[in-house]
Write a protein that holds these residues in place. Structure first.
Motif, mmCIF file in Angstrom:
data_model
loop_
_atom_site.group_PDB
_atom_site.id
_atom_site.type_symbol
_atom_site.label_atom_id
_atom_site.label_comp_id
_atom_site.label_asym_id
_atom_site.label_seq_id
_atom_site.Cartn_x
_atom_site.Cartn_y
_atom_site.Cartn_z
ATOM 1 N N MET A 118 0.915 -1.262 -0.148
ATOM 2 C CA MET A 118 -0.108 -0.100 0.025
ATOM 3 C C MET A 118 0.864 1.200 0.225
ATOM 4 N N SER A 119 0.546 2.137 -0.750
ATOM 5 C CA SER A 119 1.451 3.563 -0.783
ATOM 6 C C SER A 119 0.168 4.580 -0.351
ATOM 7 N N VAL A 120 0.607 5.471 0.436
ATOM 8 C CA VAL A 120 -0.136 6.690 0.753
ATOM 9 C C VAL A 120 0.415 8.011 0.205
ATOM 10 N N ASP A 121 1.482 7.828 -0.933
ATOM 11 C CA ASP A 121 1.893 8.958 -1.692
ATOM 12 C C ASP A 121 0.615 9.682 -2.269
ATOM 13 N N GLY A 122 0.461 11.003 -2.218
ATOM 14 C CA GLY A 122 -0.419 11.636 -2.992
ATOM 15 C C GLY A 122 -0.891 12.870 -2.386
ATOM 16 N N VAL A 123 -1.832 13.466 -3.046
ATOM 17 C CA VAL A 123 -2.268 14.700 -2.345
ATOM 18 C C VAL A 123 -3.759 14.407 -1.537
ATOM 19 N N TRP A 124 -3.908 15.118 -0.437
ATOM 20 C CA TRP A 124 -5.099 14.697 0.356
ATOM 21 C C TRP A 124 -5.655 15.834 1.039
ATOM 22 N N LYS A 125 -6.975 15.764 1.187
ATOM 23 C CA LYS A 125 -7.904 16.716 2.050
ATOM 24 C C LYS A 125 -7.683 16.293 3.587
ATOM 25 N N VAL A 126 -7.420 17.309 3.977
ATOM 26 C CA VAL A 126 -7.195 17.076 5.596
ATOM 27 C C VAL A 126 -8.314 17.733 6.507
ATOM 28 N N GLU A 127 -8.790 17.021 7.381
ATOM 29 C CA GLU A 127 -10.084 17.415 8.171
ATOM 30 C C GLU A 127 -9.913 17.128 9.537
ATOM 31 N N MET A 128 -10.149 18.048 10.275
ATOM 32 C CA MET A 128 -10.056 17.687 11.587
ATOM 33 C C MET A 128 -11.623 17.812 12.453
ATOM 34 N N LEU A 129 -12.011 17.142 13.392
ATOM 35 C CA LEU A 129 -13.157 17.371 14.147
ATOM 36 C C LEU A 129 -13.376 18.349 15.149
ATOM 37 N N GLY A 130 -13.968 19.257 15.001
ATOM 38 C CA GLY A 130 -14.298 20.391 15.818
ATOM 39 C C GLY A 130 -15.432 20.246 16.633
ATOM 40 N N PRO A 131 -15.854 21.406 17.447
ATOM 41 C CA PRO A 131 -17.009 21.355 18.268
ATOM 42 C C PRO A 131 -18.336 21.504 17.325
ATOM 43 N N LEU A 188 5.050 4.354 7.311
ATOM 44 C CA LEU A 188 3.980 3.457 6.991
ATOM 45 C C LEU A 188 4.568 2.099 7.184
ATOM 46 N N ASP A 189 3.782 1.489 8.104
ATOM 47 C CA ASP A 189 3.839 0.115 8.356
ATOM 48 C C ASP A 189 2.591 -0.772 8.328
ATOM 49 N N GLY A 190 2.616 -1.439 7.507
ATOM 50 C CA GLY A 190 1.199 -2.004 7.011
ATOM 51 C C GLY A 190 0.281 -1.099 6.643
ATOM 52 N N ASP A 191 -0.719 -0.888 7.493
ATOM 53 C CA ASP A 191 -1.666 0.050 7.291
ATOM 54 C C ASP A 191 -1.595 1.058 8.627
ATOM 55 N N HIS A 192 -0.508 0.867 9.320
ATOM 56 C CA HIS A 192 -0.469 2.162 10.386
ATOM 57 C C HIS A 192 0.553 3.093 9.969
ATOM 58 N N LEU A 193 -0.023 4.400 9.939
ATOM 59 C CA LEU A 193 0.776 5.543 9.532
ATOM 60 C C LEU A 193 1.211 6.420 10.709
ATOM 61 N N SER A 194 2.384 6.803 10.878
ATOM 62 C CA SER A 194 2.836 7.793 11.844
ATOM 63 C C SER A 194 3.492 8.833 11.253
ATOM 64 N N ILE A 195 3.031 10.000 11.569
ATOM 65 C CA ILE A 195 3.562 11.163 11.001
ATOM 66 C C ILE A 195 3.871 12.350 12.293
ATOM 67 N N ILE A 233 0.873 12.367 14.499
ATOM 68 C CA ILE A 233 -0.441 11.805 14.015
ATOM 69 C C ILE A 233 -0.172 10.265 14.232
ATOM 70 N N GLU A 234 -1.040 9.659 14.765
ATOM 71 C CA GLU A 234 -1.053 8.143 14.689
ATOM 72 C C GLU A 234 -2.506 7.673 13.887
ATOM 73 N N ALA A 235 -2.608 7.023 12.659
ATOM 74 C CA ALA A 235 -3.552 6.904 11.927
ATOM 75 C C ALA A 235 -3.423 5.579 11.411
ATOM 76 N N VAL A 236 -4.563 5.179 10.631
ATOM 77 C CA VAL A 236 -4.750 3.760 9.680
ATOM 78 C C VAL A 236 -5.133 4.132 8.279
ATOM 79 N N ALA A 237 -4.263 3.678 7.324
ATOM 80 C CA ALA A 237 -4.811 3.985 6.294
ATOM 81 C C ALA A 237 -5.467 2.752 5.433
ATOM 82 N N ASP A 238 -6.444 3.278 4.930
ATOM 83 C CA ASP A 238 -7.386 2.292 4.365
ATOM 84 C C ASP A 238 -7.737 2.863 2.887
ATOM 85 N N GLY A 239 -7.090 2.296 1.834
ATOM 86 C CA GLY A 239 -7.266 2.885 0.453
ATOM 87 C C GLY A 239 -7.126 4.393 0.288
#
Length: 110
Positions: free
Chosen positions: A1-14, A45-52, A77-83
């Motif tokens: 799996m590759s996460v290279d690309g352009v991404w829309k970034v969102e944060m959960l706010g109030p 990226l380690d498997g589907d685990h992403l550390s930033i 940032i600790e996250a999971v990549a899914d496609g």
């Protein structure tokens, strides 16, 4: 799996999910920017685990993030990549505050 690309970034706010920036992940380099801030760092990226890890610089309107109003701080940032979607949590450098984040792939890198 590759996460290279352009991404829309969102944060959960109030008031729900907010689009906060556009991100670029490219061969271990992490970059995001909006009209009021930019971040530079690295990712693993380690498997589907992403550390930033990145340094955030606010150069426009200063909003409270992670319980602070600093113009420069480090985040992790600790996250999971899914496609074409990444979900996880972002924390400030001290690990005192966390914010839910999600990314949606907009394009591959040419």
């Amino acid at each position: 799996m590759s996460v290279d690309g352009v991404w829309k970034v969102e944060m959960l706010g109030p008031y729900g999910w907010e689009r906060v920036s556009t991100g670029f992940l490219d061969s271990g380099r992490y970059r995001t920017a909006s009209k009021d801030h930019f971040a530079q760092g690295t990712y693993r990226l380690d498997g589907d685990h992403l550390s930033i890890e990145a340094d955030m610089t606010v150069h426009g309107e200063v909003r409270a993030l992670f319980g602070r109003r600093d113009t420069h701080f480090r985040l992790k940032i600790e996250a999971v990549a899914d496609g074409d979607k990444i979900t996880g949590k972002a924390e400030d450098q001290e690990g005192q505050f966390s914010i839910h984040v999600r990314y949606y792939r907009l394009a591959s890198l040419a």
